[in-house]
Design an enzyme around this catalytic site. Structure first.
Site, PDB file in Angstrom:
ATOM      1  N   ILE A   3       0.828  -1.218   0.000  1.00 21.66           N
ATOM      2  CA  ILE A   3       0.000   0.000   0.000  1.00 21.66           C
ATOM      3  C   ILE A   3       0.860   1.265   0.000  1.00 21.66           C
ATOM      4  CG2 ILE A   3      -2.075  -0.980   1.041  1.00 21.66           C
ATOM      5  CD1 ILE A   3      -1.107   0.078   3.756  1.00 21.66           C
ATOM      6  N   TYR A  37       1.132   1.756  17.586  1.00 23.27           N
ATOM      7  CA  TYR A  37      -0.058   1.264  16.872  1.00 23.27           C
ATOM      8  C   TYR A  37      -1.301   2.054  17.294  1.00 23.27           C
ATOM      9  CZ  TYR A  37      -3.805  -2.171  15.882  1.00 23.27           C
ATOM     10  OH  TYR A  37      -4.951  -2.806  15.478  1.00 23.27           O
TER      11      TYR A  37
HETATM   12  N1  SER Z   1      -5.309  -7.097  18.739  1.00 19.56           N
HETATM   13  C1  SER Z   1      -4.604  -5.873  18.537  1.00 19.56           C
HETATM   14  C2  SER Z   1      -3.254  -5.919  19.114  1.00 19.56           C
HETATM   15  O1  SER Z   1      -3.079  -6.621  20.067  1.00 19.56           O
HETATM   16  C3  SER Z   1      -5.339  -4.745  19.170  1.00 19.56           C
HETATM   17  O2  SER Z   1      -6.186  -4.192  18.239  1.00 19.56           O
HETATM   18  O3  SER Z   1      -2.395  -5.234  18.663  1.00 19.56           O
END
Ligand code: SER
Length: 339
Positions: free
Chosen positions: A56, A155
């Site tokens: 992407i 994240y």
């Molecule tokens: N399951 C994901 C993670 O642990 C959380 O959105 O990064």
């Protein structure tokens, strides 16, 4: 003539796996999927489906796709999850932020070209929340969408910025242009930890849930990387995909927000162990907390309030904790490992 297509990025991942099965089962056979990996064999050969191995972050590839396809719906699933992102934060930023920006720009271009909004479905996460300590986590037990938006992972930062970018493209993109441009139809679900019976996650911090169950079913020992009392919300993968599809199908005028919490059940790691041992009494599960990954889980809420999704688009999980184990996880996992 360009061919009409639904674009799914990150199609070879866990969510892509279930989404593709569902879209194909619904007879939606104009899928264009994109992933840095080829699709697993079980997903190959779906009628009318084209898979492209690519990134992407590759603008030439995205330009080529736009020249060949008229894209009217995008499920942008590609992302680096929370644990992996901590090891390579710059790469995570590129994939999770620049990648999302590329797709939003593509959607905006397509919207203007078509004269109709492109629908953009974006999975976000409980990782966008950040509670400062366990006292706050106990006190603010079920968080609402606008509370504690203070992520402590790359994240989480990437996902909350993705939510904001999507909102911007949906409401304000080119707001000073002489003519009001057609904007995109951005819709976002914040997911809890997801558990699939058919795939295992990689690089997430909620992975101890699915890993514990899959290890027990294979007769393998499992050392859980968080404490027994660590609690976050979870959901089965079929419910997660149902939520995305329900939100995609909801009439725009019913949606009072662009970003919604959803959840199914909230369990501590010890409670997951207890449930697993009901079905696999010989399961060898121990707890060996990793203080760093534990700290991330401690910052995520014990539960989320999904009443807005329930009210606006009729969200309700099909699998509560009992049904999740009894009817989805255990039978399918047993079959998978032949136990
Ligand atoms: N399951 C994901 C993670 O642990 C959380 O959105 O990064």
């Amino acid at each position: 003539m360009r061919k009409k297509a639904i674009l799914v990025t990150g199609a070879a991942g866990e969510m892509g796996h279930e989404l593709l099965r569902r879209l194909a089962a619904e007879g939606r056979n104009r899928l264009l999927t994109l992933d840095v990996r080829p699709l697993p064999e079980s997903l190959q050969g779906l009628e009318g489906h084209v898979h492209v191995v690519g990134d992407i972050l590759d603008p030439q590839l995205l330009a080529r796709l736009v020249s060949e396809y008229e894209i009217d719906v995008i499920y942008h699933l590609a992302a680096l999850l929370s644990t992996r992102a901590e090891f390579t934060p710059e790469t995570a930023h590129r994939v999770n932020v620049e990648g999302t920006m590329n797709l939003l720009r593509l959607a905006a271009e397509q919207s203007q070209w078509r004269g109709q909004p492109v629908q953009f479905l974006f999975p976000s996460s409980i990782a966008i929340y950040g509670l400062p300590d366990l006292e706050s986590k106990a006190l603010f037990n079920r968080v609402r969408e606008w509370e504690w938006n203070q992520p402590r992972t790359m994240y989480g930062c990437n996902k909350i910025y993705g939510e904001m970018l999507g909102t911007y493209f949906s409401r304000y993109y080119r707001q000073l242009a002489p003519e009001q441009p057609v904007t995109i139809d951005f819709r976002c679900v914040r997911f809890p930890g997801l558990i699939s019976a058919f795939t295992l996650p990689s690089g997430g911090t909620s992975d101890y849930g699915p890993e514990m169950i899959h290890a027990a079913a294979q007769g393998e020992p499992y050392a859980c990387f968080v404490r027994e009392d660590a609690r976050i919300p979870f959901m089965t993968m079929p419910d997660a995909i149902r939520a995305l599809l329900l939100l995609a199908g909801a009439p725009r005028e019913r949606l009072s927000r662009l970003v919604y919490n959803v959840t199914a059940f909230s369990l501590s790691a010890g409670e997951i162990r207890d449930r697993v041992q009901r079905y696999f009494p010989d399961a060898r599960i121990t707890f060996r907390p990793d203080p760093k990954r534990q700290a991330i889980i401690d910052s995520w809420p014990a539960d989320v309030d999904d009443s807005m999704a329930r009210r606006d688009w009729g969200w309700e999980p099909e699998y509560d904790v009992e049904r999740a184990f009894e009817e989805y996880l255990i039978p399918n996992i047993r079959q998978r490992y032949g136990r």
